[in-house]
Design a protein around this motif. Structure first.
Motif, PDB file in Angstrom:
ATOM      1  N   PHE A  44      45.625  10.360  29.489  1.00 28.51           N
ATOM      2  CA  PHE A  44      44.524  11.317  29.469  1.00 28.51           C
ATOM      3  C   PHE A  44      43.976  11.495  28.052  1.00 28.51           C
ATOM      4  CE2 PHE A  44      42.919  15.617  28.891  1.00 28.51           C
ATOM      5  CZ  PHE A  44      42.009  15.730  29.923  1.00 28.51           C
ATOM      6  N   THR A  45      44.867  11.608  27.073  1.00 27.62           N
ATOM      7  CA  THR A  45      44.439  11.810  25.685  1.00 27.62           C
ATOM      8  C   THR A  45      43.624  10.629  25.171  1.00 27.62           C
ATOM      9  OG1 THR A  45      46.405  13.142  25.241  1.00 27.62           O
ATOM     10  CG2 THR A  45      45.244  12.248  23.339  1.00 27.62           C
ATOM     11  N   ILE A  46      44.100   9.422  25.422  1.00 32.33           N
ATOM     12  CA  ILE A  46      43.398   8.229  24.954  1.00 32.33           C
ATOM     13  C   ILE A  46      42.076   8.050  25.695  1.00 32.33           C
ATOM     14  CG2 ILE A  46      43.532   5.711  24.794  1.00 32.33           C
ATOM     15  CD1 ILE A  46      46.581   6.064  24.462  1.00 32.33           C
ATOM     16  N   LEU A  47      42.093   8.293  27.018  1.00 33.77           N
ATOM     17  CA  LEU A  47      40.862   8.181  27.811  1.00 33.77           C
ATOM     18  C   LEU A  47      39.818   9.177  27.327  1.00 33.77           C
ATOM     19  CD1 LEU A  47      39.417   6.988  30.335  1.00 33.77           C
ATOM     20  CD2 LEU A  47      40.417   8.885  31.641  1.00 33.77           C
ATOM     21  N   ARG A  48      40.231  10.415  27.091  1.00 35.83           N
ATOM     22  CA  ARG A  48      39.297  11.442  26.619  1.00 35.83           C
ATOM     23  C   ARG A  48      38.729  11.076  25.255  1.00 35.83           C
ATOM     24  NH1 ARG A  48      41.937  17.191  25.684  1.00 35.83           N
ATOM     25  NH2 ARG A  48      43.136  15.856  24.278  1.00 35.83           N
ATOM     26  N   ASP A  49      39.573  10.567  24.374  1.00 32.56           N
ATOM     27  CA  ASP A  49      39.118  10.214  23.030  1.00 32.56           C
ATOM     28  C   ASP A  49      38.108   9.077  23.074  1.00 32.56           C
ATOM     29  OD1 ASP A  49      39.751  10.335  19.932  1.00 32.56           O
ATOM     30  OD2 ASP A  49      39.798   8.210  20.500  1.00 32.56           O
ATOM     31  N   LYS A  50      38.398   8.055  23.860  1.00 35.64           N
ATOM     32  CA  LYS A  50      37.528   6.885  23.889  1.00 35.64           C
ATOM     33  C   LYS A  50      36.214   7.165  24.618  1.00 35.64           C
ATOM     34  CE  LYS A  50      40.321   4.342  21.594  1.00 35.64           C
ATOM     35  NZ  LYS A  50      39.978   4.028  20.168  1.00 35.64           N
ATOM     36  N   VAL A  51      36.296   7.870  25.748  1.00 31.46           N
ATOM     37  CA  VAL A  51      35.084   8.152  26.516  1.00 31.46           C
ATOM     38  C   VAL A  51      34.200   9.154  25.779  1.00 31.46           C
ATOM     39  CG1 VAL A  51      34.182   9.065  28.689  1.00 31.46           C
ATOM     40  CG2 VAL A  51      36.200   7.608  28.706  1.00 31.46           C
ATOM     41  N   SER A  52      34.801  10.170  25.144  1.00 32.53           N
ATOM     42  CA  SER A  52      34.008  11.173  24.435  1.00 32.53           C
ATOM     43  C   SER A  52      33.291  10.593  23.218  1.00 32.53           C
ATOM     44  CB  SER A  52      34.901  12.337  23.996  1.00 32.53           C
ATOM     45  OG  SER A  52      35.886  11.900  23.074  1.00 32.53           O
ATOM     46  N   SER A  53      33.778   9.465  22.707  1.00 36.86           N
ATOM     47  CA  SER A  53      33.095   8.819  21.590  1.00 36.86           C
ATOM     48  C   SER A  53      31.869   8.034  22.045  1.00 36.86           C
ATOM     49  CB  SER A  53      34.065   7.868  20.860  1.00 36.86           C
ATOM     50  OG  SER A  53      34.451   6.803  21.705  1.00 36.86           O
ATOM     51  N   ILE A  54      31.736   7.883  23.376  1.00 41.33           N
ATOM     52  CA  ILE A  54      30.607   7.121  23.921  1.00 41.33           C
ATOM     53  C   ILE A  54      29.577   8.039  24.560  1.00 41.33           C
ATOM     54  CG2 ILE A  54      29.938   5.310  25.559  1.00 41.33           C
ATOM     55  CD1 ILE A  54      32.764   4.185  25.273  1.00 41.33           C
ATOM     56  N   VAL A  55      30.039   9.004  25.371  1.00 33.44           N
ATOM     57  CA  VAL A  55      29.130   9.905  26.080  1.00 33.44           C
ATOM     58  C   VAL A  55      29.579  11.346  25.892  1.00 33.44           C
ATOM     59  CG1 VAL A  55      28.481   8.194  27.829  1.00 33.44           C
ATOM     60  CG2 VAL A  55      30.474   9.653  28.207  1.00 33.44           C
ATOM     61  N   ASP A  56      28.620  12.285  26.022  1.00 27.63           N
ATOM     62  CA  ASP A  56      28.936  13.699  25.884  1.00 27.63           C
ATOM     63  C   ASP A  56      29.542  14.269  27.171  1.00 27.63           C
ATOM     64  OD1 ASP A  56      28.001  13.783  23.283  1.00 27.63           O
ATOM     65  OD2 ASP A  56      25.947  14.241  23.906  1.00 27.63           O
ATOM     66  N   TRP A  57      29.162  13.698  28.309  1.00 29.41           N
ATOM     67  CA  TRP A  57      29.647  14.215  29.600  1.00 29.41           C
ATOM     68  C   TRP A  57      30.894  13.445  30.033  1.00 29.41           C
ATOM     69  CZ3 TRP A  57      28.728   9.723  32.275  1.00 29.41           C
ATOM     70  CH2 TRP A  57      27.649   8.949  31.836  1.00 29.41           C
ATOM     71  N   TYR A  58      31.832  13.343  29.106  1.00 27.59           N
ATOM     72  CA  TYR A  58      33.019  12.537  29.361  1.00 27.59           C
ATOM     73  C   TYR A  58      33.913  13.104  30.463  1.00 27.59           C
ATOM     74  CZ  TYR A  58      35.317  15.968  26.284  1.00 27.59           C
ATOM     75  OH  TYR A  58      35.786  17.126  25.718  1.00 27.59           O
ATOM     76  N   PHE A  59      33.824  14.434  30.716  1.00 27.25           N
ATOM     77  CA  PHE A  59      34.668  15.011  31.753  1.00 27.25           C
ATOM     78  C   PHE A  59      34.256  14.544  33.147  1.00 27.25           C
ATOM     79  CE2 PHE A  59      36.522  18.225  28.844  1.00 27.25           C
ATOM     80  CZ  PHE A  59      37.839  18.092  29.254  1.00 27.25           C
TER      81      PHE A  59
END
Length: 313
Positions: free
Chosen positions: A264-279
């Motif tokens: 979860f931590t790695i997914l959140r970090d990587k996705v949030s660096s690409i899009v703002d609506w990462y959740f």
């Protein structure tokens, strides 16, 4: 108690900083992943083994962080003093929460933990003594011993790795003991466990206290990496992320929540660096896991390893 596989995994994790390409960024990301995994494992003692869902675990985490921040702000840098103070503060709070919450079942336990956590969050959010909404910022580096500071990403990584190893050893001993077997019995049928003569509330309080203290220790370590503690650490969304991590990894497995928290931590970090609506992306991943992998990521591994045996049969 602790198998050779766990020893191998921790040995590999200990060698991680020596791997090529392990920059400061990736070491701190690894710190966050291991810390989140350890806290998810602590929550699994309640969710996976006792059958209690806590929406207030962020309060234990945040109180541990504030305990460290308050001491460091006053010049106390020893990790031992910070850990002891965090255990004291979180323990007193957990004693109150567990006493009232474990007297109720199901959704009422979850709601009571959430209500207590919201009270604590609101107190720190609007109390200027502890920095209000900004929290306590600009903390110094912690010290292991006089003159030995935890001031580099490598040292901080080994600090959280040691915490994970200790937390895993404690949880493993607990779940394989008579106490752990009673917790599983309470999860499966609380009325039957009570009929057999067990003080169900006392066992649930014990599980809640242990889970809270391990989570509080994780919170005590967090400011040693980030140099701050804010009320946002106590938000109900933080508790939700802990629950998501347990579900992603697999309930009632200990190892699964560690994997889930790191994932979860790695997914959140990587996705949030690409899009703002990462959740939205994370929510989609969780939906897929719940629908197609109800036992989590660890359950998927077990399913794959069992297929050849079934085919041969």
């Amino acid at each position: 108690m602790i198998g050779w596989r766990a020893v191998v995994v921790f040995a590999l994790l200990a060698a991680l900083p020596a791997m090529p390409g392990m920059s400061r960024y990736y070491l701190l990301l690894a710190f966050d992943a291991l810390l989140f995994g350890a806290i998810a494992m602590s929550l699994d003692l309640l969710m996976g083994y006792t059958g209690l869902v806590s929406f207030g675990h962020a309060a234990f985490y945040g109180l541990g962080a504030y305990a460290t921040a308050i001491l460091m702000e006053r010049g106390v840098q020893s990790i031992w003093a910070c850990a002891a103070f965090a255990v004291l503060v979180v323990g007193l709070y957990a004693l109150v929460v567990s006493y009232f919450a474990t007297a109720r079942r199901g959704i009422y336990f979850a709601l009571l933990t959430l209500i207590f956590a919201e009270v604590v969050y609101t107190f720190f959010r609007y109390t200027q003594t502890f920095g209000g909404s900004d929290g306590i910022q600009g903390l110094p580096d912690a010290s292991l011993l006089p003159g030995i500071l935890i001031d580099t990403p490598v040292r901080k990584y080994y600090l959280v790795l040691a915490y994970l190893a200790i937390a895993y050893a404690i949880c493993r001993v607990v779940v394989t003991s008579h106490f752990g077997r009673v917790l599983v019995a309470i999860r499966e049928n609380e009325d039957r466990a009570r009929f057999l003569g067990y003080n169900v509330q006392r066992y649930k309080m014990g599980a809640c206290m242990l889970s809270a203290l391990l989570t509080g220790l994780g919170g005590a370590i967090y400011p040693m990496r980030s140099a701050f503690a804010t009320p946002d650490l106590m938000l109900w969304t933080e508790s939700g992320e802990f629950i998501i991590s347990v579900m992603i990894g697999g309930l009632g497995t200990l190892v699964g929540p560690i994997i889930g928290g790191a994932f979860f931590t790695i997914l959140r970090d990587k996705v949030s660096s690409i899009v703002d609506w990462y959740f939205i992306v994370i929510g989609g991943v969780l939906i897929v896991i719940v629908l197609f992998m109800p036992r989590g990521l660890l359950g998927l591994r077990r399913l794959v390893t069992r297929r050849p045996g079934r085919a041969a049969a």
